[in-house]
Design an enzyme around this catalytic site. Structure first.
Site, short mmCIF file in Angstrom:
data_model
loop_
_atom_site.label_atom_id
_atom_site.label_comp_id
_atom_site.label_asym_id
_atom_site.label_seq_id
_atom_site.Cartn_x
_atom_site.Cartn_y
_atom_site.Cartn_z
N HIS A 28 0.66 -1.09 0.11
CA HIS A 28 -0.03 -0.02 0.02
C HIS A 28 0.86 1.20 -0.11
O HIS A 28 0.69 2.25 -0.74
CB HIS A 28 -0.94 -0.03 1.22
N GLU A 77 2.28 1.64 -3.22
CA GLU A 77 1.37 2.22 -4.23
C GLU A 77 1.33 3.80 -4.13
O GLU A 77 1.34 4.29 -5.10
CB GLU A 77 -0.05 1.56 -3.99
N HIS A 78 1.25 4.20 -2.82
CA HIS A 78 1.40 5.77 -2.59
C HIS A 78 2.48 6.43 -3.16
O HIS A 78 2.44 7.40 -3.83
CB HIS A 78 1.20 6.13 -1.38
N GLU A 132 4.33 9.53 2.93
CA GLU A 132 3.49 8.45 2.77
C GLU A 132 3.25 7.52 3.84
O GLU A 132 2.17 7.01 3.96
CB GLU A 132 3.57 7.84 1.13
N GLU A 168 -4.63 7.02 7.07
CA GLU A 168 -5.67 6.39 6.34
C GLU A 168 -6.13 5.00 7.06
O GLU A 168 -7.37 4.55 7.07
CB GLU A 168 -5.26 5.93 5.09
ZN LIG Z 1 -4.16 4.56 0.34
#
Ligand SMILES: [Zn+2]
Length: 955
Positions: free
Chosen positions: A39, A42-43, A115, A140
């Protein structure tokens, strides 16, 4: 279906007559722990590549192009990067940059810190203040760990597949995220983001040849990389397993009947379609409708308030699974719930299920395979998902796409072997020990405990550090802030391909609309290709319903669509609905006229059906609208409880929308109604009713019956039909025949009254580790000459100022402003926000920011292009028909739309500043604020705020 010779990258192109083309590249990314590595990567890849060294390349693409979709998704075992556009040149620009980011990212250390996670001080400059962790993914995931549905979903996944990659959380567990190191992130990219581990999914009307030329370009220079990313299967269990977890609950709400109990089974391998499809039919039959025996047995048991939201078949892991359970129950009832589930399944396996229920299930699967759906995601993404079900596990990606053939096949198997589905139930459910029983309990101390243990851990950590180490953390976090605040260099920004305003069409797209009269009722028809499906809406005017009865309109819709009718029980009606319609629902909507001088308020019943079922489907709606039977109190109670639980559980995941509703209700009648129908006020009503149902049901039903008689009348009605020519005439004919039973006029329920809008400056207590901060300001209406500039302004603020201050620097998952010209409201929102008072200050300083810094030409162009992109977002057939109807209600003509579009395209810096001046300094009504957050956060904020928030419980 192709394979790139040199790298063995796999490529699938679905070529069709859709000009919304999609480019997507996906990788298998099995995680080895719960640090959220996939994840965070991905960011992080989206923060610039060598060729495009822009700090936030993703945001630049999102804001300055005509993309109709751009995002990235981390799944438990794969990561996918899709982007779509309707304009060919724009499409290839986007795909070129996106592919470069993914294959050649800069992956700077600061990106990882921003991130992923980094240490900093609560007061960044002050090493005496508490040590804490920040990071966008970190916050998040804190939000994700506040939702009971999410916690249940994770619990089932981790315990059904404990020996596989699914035992980990690919998104990241906030407690584990801080263990991730920068070098591991780099290594993960190297291992998995190679063309040899990639799958390209392409869709749309661009010829394959052109895609191949493009792919040759982006894959050049790569060689085959040997690596094994295959996902192993979970060995089957000999005995069922058990799992247990907690979720955060509000302390004022009590703990009674707040537990969720689920059972889930691991079933067939996802790529084995011959086994999957009959299981899909069985799953739909068991729980897909109110007549489904497993759903009914659980709801009727009285052991819980409604079905667990984690119910149904899940197809996107290596082995599919099916889950079912109850929400609103008690932990000590787990055994009984388990007993009812297993007993019902055994009975279904032994004695079979009503044939009509299986027919209904087959019909539902056929329908969803046929329907073109494009709401938040392009239709192509749904097709891509279906391809991945098998493709990711070395299966044929086209298997899941040819629905008519599969339905035929399974029908034939059923005909040859009438006990086919019973055998499936026995094999995969009754006799399958590979299952988990999971209990997720509420805890009022969960959040405090987590926060306390986090604080203690950080305090220990800090105590063990030398002064020098602390200084280093301060320096590094301040340095990060400085770097975040630095703008990209002009040369970096120029590396991104640019579209010119002059290249954008000035013409608006129109939706075909024809006026009809159906048995004396005004109607609109929209002739649009819809793949053999037709849509009809019955919109009833409710603007004269008195204020005190307005909140009951939600239950009017819910009960009318969910009870028995015309002499049939609700289960018989549910069977009919599943056999003959693709769905029957309702919602309440309201808006202003384009000139801002009046408003409209409607209860809209929506129905969709295959052409061959058009007449029967309208017959069902007509029975429910003319002859609903509210006498089954048990059913009414179940519907009330289900509504309450659904609304309640949607508060935390969409806290920003609830907060906006609460705030804007102070400024606009449509938002005020929205709050009454769909917001916190509705939740309060539903809670009060379900708390003391026995006492209050008489009263409630009296109100509902009165509204039922008054609202469902022909004089209030407008009919809206969407489909191809055949679909329209079939539905119009059916409506003419079947709706004659609807009474014409009533005696009136009025007098209509404009509601008094109370001011709002509230802090609403919710059990969440993050906040949602909303502020609403009255603004111009659609027809006003400064409206187009305001829409551009909301984008400028979102893309630059708010994005930087709230997300990049504040660490919130999202910060944005929205301008709603049809309601005349400008709002600021934050999403999964670790801050509260600071965010309110950011909102307050927004006008200063605009008037002080102005906006440079290129930024303005990008905002204009992005605004046009959002106006031009493609719609599915149902969406087009619905939108045309709403435009009619709002008296939004194509001339006005054309004027508006030109206004957007011609927006100048001066127009932008003037519009801002008018909204923020124009002496309009005062703004409204609503914050949804935990009580301690609200109280802490009030200590620093000059104007105090009025702190209130959610319910
Ligand atoms: Zn995310």
């Amino acid at each position: 279906m192709l394979r790139h010779e040199k790298t063995e990258a796999e490529i699938l192109h679905l070529h069709c007559e859709d000009r919304e083309n999609l480019f997507s590249v996906g990788f298998r990314t099995p995680p080895a722990d719960s640090t959220g590595i996939a994840h965070i990567l991905e960011h992080s890849v989206l923060a610039g590549s060598e060729k495009y060294p822009v700090k936030d390349a993703f945001n630049e693409l999102a804001k300055g192009t005509l993309q109709t979709f751009i995002n990235a998704f981390t799944f438990p075992d794969k990561t996918v990067y899709p982007v779509a556009s309707q304009v060919k040149a724009d499409f290839f620009n986007l795909a070129r940059v996106y592919a470069d980011l993914v294959f050649h990212p800069l992956l700077h250390r600061e990106t990882f810190l921003q991130e992923g996670h980094h240490l900093e001080f609560a007061v960044p400059e002050d090493i005496e203040s508490n040590l804490t962790v920040s990071g966008i993914v970190y916050n998040e995931m804190k939000g994700a760990y506040s939702s009971p549905d999410n916690i249940m979903y994770k619990s089932l996944q981790q315990n059904l597949y404990p020996d596989t990659v699914y035992a980990y959380d690919s998104g990241g567990d906030p407690l584990v995220i801080p263990e991730l190191t920068y070098s591991r992130l780099q290594a993960f990219h190297k291992a998995y983001y190679s063309p040899s581990n990639s799958r390209f999914f392409l869709y749309g009307d661009i010829p394959t040849r052109e895609h191949l030329d493009f792919l040759a370009e982006i894959l050049s220079g790569f060689k085959k990389l040997e690596m094994d990313s295959r996902i192993p299967s979970q060995p089957r269990f000999d005995a069922p397993a058990r799992a247990h977890a907690y979720y955060p609950a509000g302390s004022d709400e009590g703990l009674r009947k707040k537990t969720v109990v689920n059972i889930a089974w691991a079933l067939a391998e996802t790529s084995n379609f011959d086994e999957v499809l009959p299981i899909q039919v069985v799953s739909e039959a068991l729980v897909g409708s109110a007549a489904g025996p497993l759903r009914k047995a659980l709801v009727d048991s009285g052991l819980g308030q409604d079905l667990s939201p984690v119910t149904g078949l899940s197809l996107d892991l290596k082995q599919i699974n099916f889950a079912v359970g109850l929400r609103g129950t008690e932990p000590e009832w787990t055994g009984q719930i388990e007993g009812i589930i297993m007993e019902t399944l055994r009975k279904a396996a032994d004695e079979g299920i009503d044939r009509d229920i299986f027919e209904g299930a087959l019909h539902q699967i056929e329908f969803s395979g046929k329907e073109i759906v494009r709401r938040y995601l392009p239709y192509s993404i749904i097709l891509m998902q279906r391809a991945y079900y098998t493709w990711l596990y070395e299966g044929d990606p086209l298997l899941g796409l040819n629905f008519p053939r599969h339905i035929e096949k399974v029908r034939k198997r059923w005909k040859d072997n009438t006990s086919l589905f019973q055998e499936v139930i026995r094999k995969w459910f009754v006799d399958n020990p590979h299952r988990v029983v999971s209990v997720v309990e509420p805890s009022t101390t969960y959040l405090d405990e987590r926060e306390e243990s986090f604080r203690a851990r950080m305090a220990r950590k800090k105590a063990e550090m030398s002064r020098g180490e602390l200084e280093k953390i301060r320096a590094e976090s301040l340095d990060l802030r400085k770097k975040q605040a630095e703008p990209d260099s002009p040369s970096a920004l120029r590396s991104l391909p640019e579209l010119k305003i002059s290249e954008i069409p000035r013409e608006i797209e129109t939706i075909p609309t024809r006026d009809l009269s159906i048995g004396g009722v005004p109607a609109l028809a929209h002739e649009i290709f819809a793949n053999g499906i037709a849509y009809i809406e019955f919109a009833f005017d409710v603007s004269d319903i008195p204020d005190d009865l307005q909140p009951y309109l939600y239950l009017l819709g819910k009960l009318s669509m969910g009870v028995g009718a015309a002499g049939m029980s609700y289960t018989e009606m549910a069977k009919r609905i599943s056999l003959k319609t693709g769905g029957l629902g309702f919602h309440l909507a309201s808006g202003m006229a384009a000139d801002g001088k009046s408003n409209w308020q409607k209860l809209i019943v929506q129905l969709k059906a295959l052409h061959r079922n058009a007449s029967d489907a309208v017959g069902i709606a007509s029975d429910l609208l003319c002859a609903a039977d509210f006498s089954d109190k048990g059913r009414v109670r179940d519907l009330v409880l289900e509504s309450k639980n659904r609304l309640h559980s949607s508060v935390v995941p969409s806290g920003h929308m609830f907060a906006r509703r609460t705030a804007a209700a102070a400024l606009s009648v449509p938002f005020y109604r929205d709050e009454q129908w769909n917001g916190r006020s509705q939740l309060q009503l539903l809670s009060a009713v379900s708390e003391r149902f026995e006492e209050r049901s008489e009263d409630i039903l009296k109100n509902i019956s009165r509204l039922y008689r008054e609202v469902f009348r022909r004089e209030r009605l407008l009919i809206n039909i969407t489909g191809d020519e055949e679909g329209i005439s079939l539905l119009a004919e059916a409506a003419e025949k079947r709706l004659s039973g609807l009474p014409a006029a009533g005696k009136g329920i009025g007098p209509a009254q404009e509601p008094v809008l109370p001011p709002v400056y509230s802090g609403v207590i919710i059990p969440a580790e993050v906040s949602y901060v909303a502020k609403a300001v009255p603004a111009a209406f659609y027809g006003d000459s400064c409206a187009p500039a305001l829409l551009v302004l909301s984008r400028v603020l979102s893309n630059n100022y708010l994005y930087k201050r709230i997300r990049v620097q504040g660490g919130a998952y999202g910060g944005m402003s929205l301008y709603d010209p049809l309601n005349g409201i400008f709002s600021f929102l934050s999403y999964r926000d670790p801050n509260l008072a600071a965010t309110m200050r950011v909102y307050e300083e927004a006008p200063d920011f605009i008037s002080r810094s102005g906006i440079d030409g290129r930024e303005l162009d990008k905002a204009v292009i992005g605004t046009i992109g959002s106006i031009d977002r493609p719609m599915d057939p149902a969406g087009k028909g619905y939108t045309a109807m709403v435009r009619r209600f709002s008296r939004l003509t194509d001339d006005l739309r054309k004027q508006f579009r030109e206004g957007v395209l011609d927006t100048s810096e001066k127009a932008l500043l003037d519009s801002a001046e008018k909204v923020f300094f124009g002496g309009m009504a005062p703004s409204a604020v609503a914050v949804y957050a935990a009580e301690n956060r609200l109280k802490a904020a009030n200590e620093t705020l000059t104007r105090k928030l009025k702190i209130e419980p959610l319910i």
